[in-house]
Write an enzyme that holds these catalytic residues in place. Structure first.
Site, mmCIF file in Angstrom:
data_model
loop_
_atom_site.group_PDB
_atom_site.id
_atom_site.type_symbol
_atom_site.label_atom_id
_atom_site.label_comp_id
_atom_site.label_asym_id
_atom_site.label_seq_id
_atom_site.Cartn_x
_atom_site.Cartn_y
_atom_site.Cartn_z
ATOM 1 N N GLY A 56 0.773 -1.241 0.000
ATOM 2 C CA GLY A 56 0.000 0.000 0.000
ATOM 3 C C GLY A 56 0.797 1.280 0.000
ATOM 4 O O GLY A 56 0.210 2.367 0.034
ATOM 5 N N GLY A 91 3.729 -3.282 -4.082
ATOM 6 C CA GLY A 91 3.589 -3.581 -5.499
ATOM 7 C C GLY A 91 3.772 -2.286 -6.270
ATOM 8 O O GLY A 91 4.793 -2.057 -6.940
ATOM 9 N N ARG A 92 2.790 -1.395 -6.111
ATOM 10 C CA ARG A 92 2.783 -0.130 -6.836
ATOM 11 C C ARG A 92 4.076 0.665 -6.658
ATOM 12 O O ARG A 92 4.608 1.227 -7.615
ATOM 13 C CB ARG A 92 1.602 0.705 -6.310
ATOM 14 C CG ARG A 92 1.367 2.005 -7.040
ATOM 15 C CD ARG A 92 0.366 2.868 -6.239
ATOM 16 N NE ARG A 92 -0.719 2.114 -5.665
ATOM 17 C CZ ARG A 92 -1.922 1.956 -6.222
ATOM 18 N NH1 ARG A 92 -2.187 2.530 -7.353
ATOM 19 N NH2 ARG A 92 -2.859 1.239 -5.617
ATOM 20 N N ARG A 138 -7.827 2.414 -14.742
ATOM 21 C CA ARG A 138 -7.810 3.022 -13.405
ATOM 22 C C ARG A 138 -8.544 4.360 -13.348
ATOM 23 O O ARG A 138 -9.127 4.707 -12.335
ATOM 24 C CB ARG A 138 -6.377 3.166 -12.890
ATOM 25 C CG ARG A 138 -5.678 1.815 -12.703
ATOM 26 C CD ARG A 138 -4.374 1.912 -11.929
ATOM 27 N NE ARG A 138 -4.610 2.267 -10.536
ATOM 28 C CZ ARG A 138 -4.458 3.454 -10.038
ATOM 29 N NH1 ARG A 138 -4.044 4.453 -10.799
ATOM 30 N NH2 ARG A 138 -4.712 3.686 -8.776
ATOM 31 N N TYR A 145 -11.425 4.181 -10.782
ATOM 32 C CA TYR A 145 -11.123 4.800 -9.478
ATOM 33 C C TYR A 145 -11.057 6.322 -9.538
ATOM 34 O O TYR A 145 -10.654 6.957 -8.559
ATOM 35 C CB TYR A 145 -9.755 4.334 -8.965
ATOM 36 C CG TYR A 145 -9.511 2.847 -9.002
ATOM 37 C CD1 TYR A 145 -10.428 1.949 -8.492
ATOM 38 C CD2 TYR A 145 -8.319 2.347 -9.516
ATOM 39 C CE1 TYR A 145 -10.177 0.596 -8.510
ATOM 40 C CE2 TYR A 145 -8.054 0.989 -9.537
ATOM 41 C CZ TYR A 145 -8.992 0.117 -9.035
ATOM 42 O OH TYR A 145 -8.737 -1.226 -9.047
ATOM 43 N N CYS A 204 -15.784 2.385 -27.301
ATOM 44 C CA CYS A 204 -17.139 2.898 -27.513
ATOM 45 C C CYS A 204 -17.834 3.132 -26.192
ATOM 46 O O CYS A 204 -18.771 2.405 -25.825
ATOM 47 C CB CYS A 204 -17.919 1.914 -28.357
ATOM 48 S SG CYS A 204 -17.290 1.925 -30.023
ATOM 49 N N GLU A 205 -17.362 4.116 -25.483
ATOM 50 C CA GLU A 205 -17.902 4.353 -24.151
ATOM 51 C C GLU A 205 -17.416 5.718 -23.692
ATOM 52 O O GLU A 205 -16.213 6.006 -23.762
ATOM 53 C CB GLU A 205 -17.388 3.211 -23.264
ATOM 54 C CG GLU A 205 -17.685 3.345 -21.840
ATOM 55 C CD GLU A 205 -17.811 1.983 -21.137
ATOM 56 O OE1 GLU A 205 -17.840 0.928 -21.798
ATOM 57 O OE2 GLU A 205 -17.857 2.013 -19.914
HETATM 58 N N1 LLP Z 1 -0.589 -7.061 -0.209
HETATM 59 C C1 LLP Z 1 -1.903 -7.329 -0.258
HETATM 60 C C2 LLP Z 1 -2.449 -8.342 0.629
HETATM 61 C C3 LLP Z 1 -2.731 -6.647 -1.161
HETATM 62 O O1 LLP Z 1 -4.029 -6.916 -1.180
HETATM 63 C C4 LLP Z 1 -2.164 -5.676 -2.016
HETATM 64 C C5 LLP Z 1 -3.001 -4.956 -2.972
HETATM 65 C C6 LLP Z 1 -0.794 -5.436 -1.947
HETATM 66 C C7 LLP Z 1 -0.024 -6.144 -1.020
HETATM 67 C C8 LLP Z 1 -0.080 -4.454 -2.831
HETATM 68 O O2 LLP Z 1 -0.564 -3.162 -2.679
HETATM 69 P P1 LLP Z 1 0.245 -1.939 -3.351
HETATM 70 O O3 LLP Z 1 1.564 -1.802 -2.629
HETATM 71 O O4 LLP Z 1 0.456 -2.266 -4.776
HETATM 72 O O5 LLP Z 1 -0.663 -0.779 -3.166
HETATM 73 N N2 LLP Z 1 -6.168 -2.150 -8.433
HETATM 74 C C9 LLP Z 1 -5.963 -1.105 -7.447
HETATM 75 C C10 LLP Z 1 -5.113 -1.560 -6.315
HETATM 76 C C11 LLP Z 1 -5.651 -2.798 -5.633
HETATM 77 C C12 LLP Z 1 -4.710 -3.271 -4.575
HETATM 78 C C13 LLP Z 1 -5.134 -4.605 -4.068
HETATM 79 N N3 LLP Z 1 -4.241 -5.168 -3.105
HETATM 80 C C14 LLP Z 1 -5.330 0.106 -8.142
HETATM 81 O O6 LLP Z 1 -5.215 0.084 -9.352
HETATM 82 O O7 LLP Z 1 -5.015 1.080 -7.500
#
Ligand code: LLP
Length: 476
Positions: A287, A331-332, A373, A377, A404-405
């Protein structure tokens, strides 16, 4: 609340994000663009690659990933958290076989949340003991695959899953002919819903029980989950896990979550003293946020790492517990900033708004199929003219796709030079996370290629989909 937590804070979408005209439309804010992004004679280069050459070689739209940016962010996390912590890259943000290899080389651990992610990681040679499996509805098959591969941890998400895993462990031990003394135990963590919802600048410490993940702490399910795991001889509880949200800038949500996990840890150890030795990890989830625009100010990774480490140490000291290993799951923050999407400009259309204001709709050759996104979002992005610089005045624009949206918006409110023309290339920043990973074939558009750039060279990590790929599933 219309927006997802990963979007603007609590869905407070500013009515007009275009109130401030950028001082220089050609500027590439290093906080937003990949570390290897520059302008050379006005043209954007990525790790020494002219975007016009990339477009000519691979076509548009294309995603260009700065390999060194990715690797350096892995280092940043590993250095910031140090040897007392495990950094798991969250595969869901984006995964390919090359990413798996880079992560192996950089020494990170890996989180997967489906059989597909797990299979790719294993096939690309990632060490199973450094993999954790997440998921709120893991299938029997996914659990069996994880156990057979001997992965480092399965993060249990429900009572049902405890039952399924207990069954698998019984079968595995029966087949191996092990007797009780030498039972092979499956390493597991328990995902705790700590009652904290955090994203961007804010957190709420009493909310967010009403969702599908984890075992509720407040409702007593977490304690019961631990009890049932401990009662199962074939499972070994090695950690407590929580994940409080995405795109987080403020460590205070982690503070409350770590506090609640440590309180739980203390009571678990009081009830089951032998767990003091087996529960080695406190996993605070992912996160950590990134800058999508210059207005975003995420804390540097080392500051966040310092805060999280101090929080856990302090909480453990207060509780009189030995400090466990910390795990984080970014991740991000690792894959997001180093990638840009390059589009070619197609149709340009001026639309008159109330009050004599004109909004210029700039259409590109991709859209919500390569970046959902914004539609999903209300995410905000930075976009620039990339194939040249311009001294033309700023025009108020909206970058839209070819689907088409009408919700097919890539960048809702932005300024681009008024002389932007059909055939120009524009680049959207920070598209490495959750863009390709969430891409679709809506309107039968092929997924774009993903090109790694490094030291003036480029290579495809993933090629563009073809019409044949799209027709592969047809039974005719
Ligand atoms: N760990 C768990 C258990 C998670 O559920 C997630 C993300 C992460 C790690 C990694 O989170 P990050 O560091 O990437 O924020 N699709 C959405 C984000 C969904 C995140 C879901 N879980 C977006 O595009 O912002």
């Amino acid at each position: 609340m219309r927006a997802h937590p990963a979007g603007p804070r609590h869905g407070e979408i500013p009515a007009d994000r275009t109130s401030v005209v950028p001082a220089d439309l050609n500027d590439l804010d290093p906080a937003v663009w990949p570390r290897g992004a520059r302008r050379d004679h006005g043209v954007m280069t990525l790790a020494g690659n002219d975007v016009r050459d990339l477009a000519a070689l691979y076509g548009t739209p294309l995603l260009a990933m700065d390999e060194q940016d990715f690797r350096s962010r892995c280092h940043d996390f590993a250095d910031a958290f140090g040897s007392a912590a495990d950094v798991h890259y969250a595969a869901k943000a984006f995964l390919s076989s090359h990413i798996v290899k880079w992560l192996t080389q950089e020494g990170l651990s890996l989180d997967v949340c489906s059989g597909g992610e797990l299979r790719l990681a294993l096939r690309a040679g990632f060490p199973p003991e450094r993999i954790a499996l997440h998921g709120s509805n893991k299938s029997q098959h996914e659990l069996e695959m994880a156990v057979e591969a001997g992965i480092g941890a399965i993060v249990i998400d429900s009572f049902d899953e405890i039952g399924r895993l207990a069954g698998i462990s019984e079968r595995v031990n029966l087949e191996a002919g092990t007797v009780n003394g030498s039972t092979r135990r499956i390493p597991v963590m328990i995902r705790v819903t700590v009652g904290v919802e955090a994203h961007t600048h804010e957190f709420i410490a009493t909310a967010h029980e009403d969702q599908k993940f984890g075992f509720s702490l407040a409702g007593g399910d977490a304690a019961e989950g631990v009890r049932r795991i401990v009662a199962c001889h074939g499972l070994e509880l090695i950690g407590l896990h929580s994940h409080i949200g995405s795109q987080i800038f403020d460590p205070s949500g982690f503070e409350v979550s770590a506090h609640r996990l440590v309180v739980l840890l203390k009571s678990v150890i009081a009830d089951h003293p032998r767990l003091a030795a087996s529960i080695t990890t406190l996993d605070l989830g992912g996160g950590l946020g990134i800058a999508y625009t210059s207005a975003d100010t995420p804390p540097p990774v080392d500051a966040m790492a310092k805060s999280l480490t101090e929080i856990v140490e302090r909480e453990c000291q207060v509780a009189g517990l030995a400090v466990p290993r910390i795990a984080v799951e970014p991740g991000r923050a690792i894959v997001g900033p180093g990638t840009v999407t390059v589009y070619e400009v197609g149709t340009i259309k001026d639309v008159n708004l109330d009050g004599g204001v004109v909004r210029r709709y700039v259409s590109v050759d991709g859209g919500m199929s390569d970046n959902i996104r914004t539609a999903l979002y209300d995410a905000d992005y930075t976009v620039v003219l990339a194939s040249r610089s311009s001294t033309a005045p700023a025009a108020r624009c909206r970058v839209v796709g070819k689907h088409c949206e009408s919700g097919d918006i890539v960048v809702r409110d932005c300024y681009l030079p008024a002389d932007l023309a059909v055939g120009d290339l524009i680049a959207v920043a920070a598209t490495g996370a959750y863009c390709y990973a969430m891409a679709s074939n809506y309107n039968r558009l092929p997924r774009p290629p993903l090109v790694a750039v490094a030291d003036g060279t480029s290579r495809q990590l993933l090629r563009r989909e073809t019409d044949d790929d799209l027709q592969l599933l047809e039974t005719w």
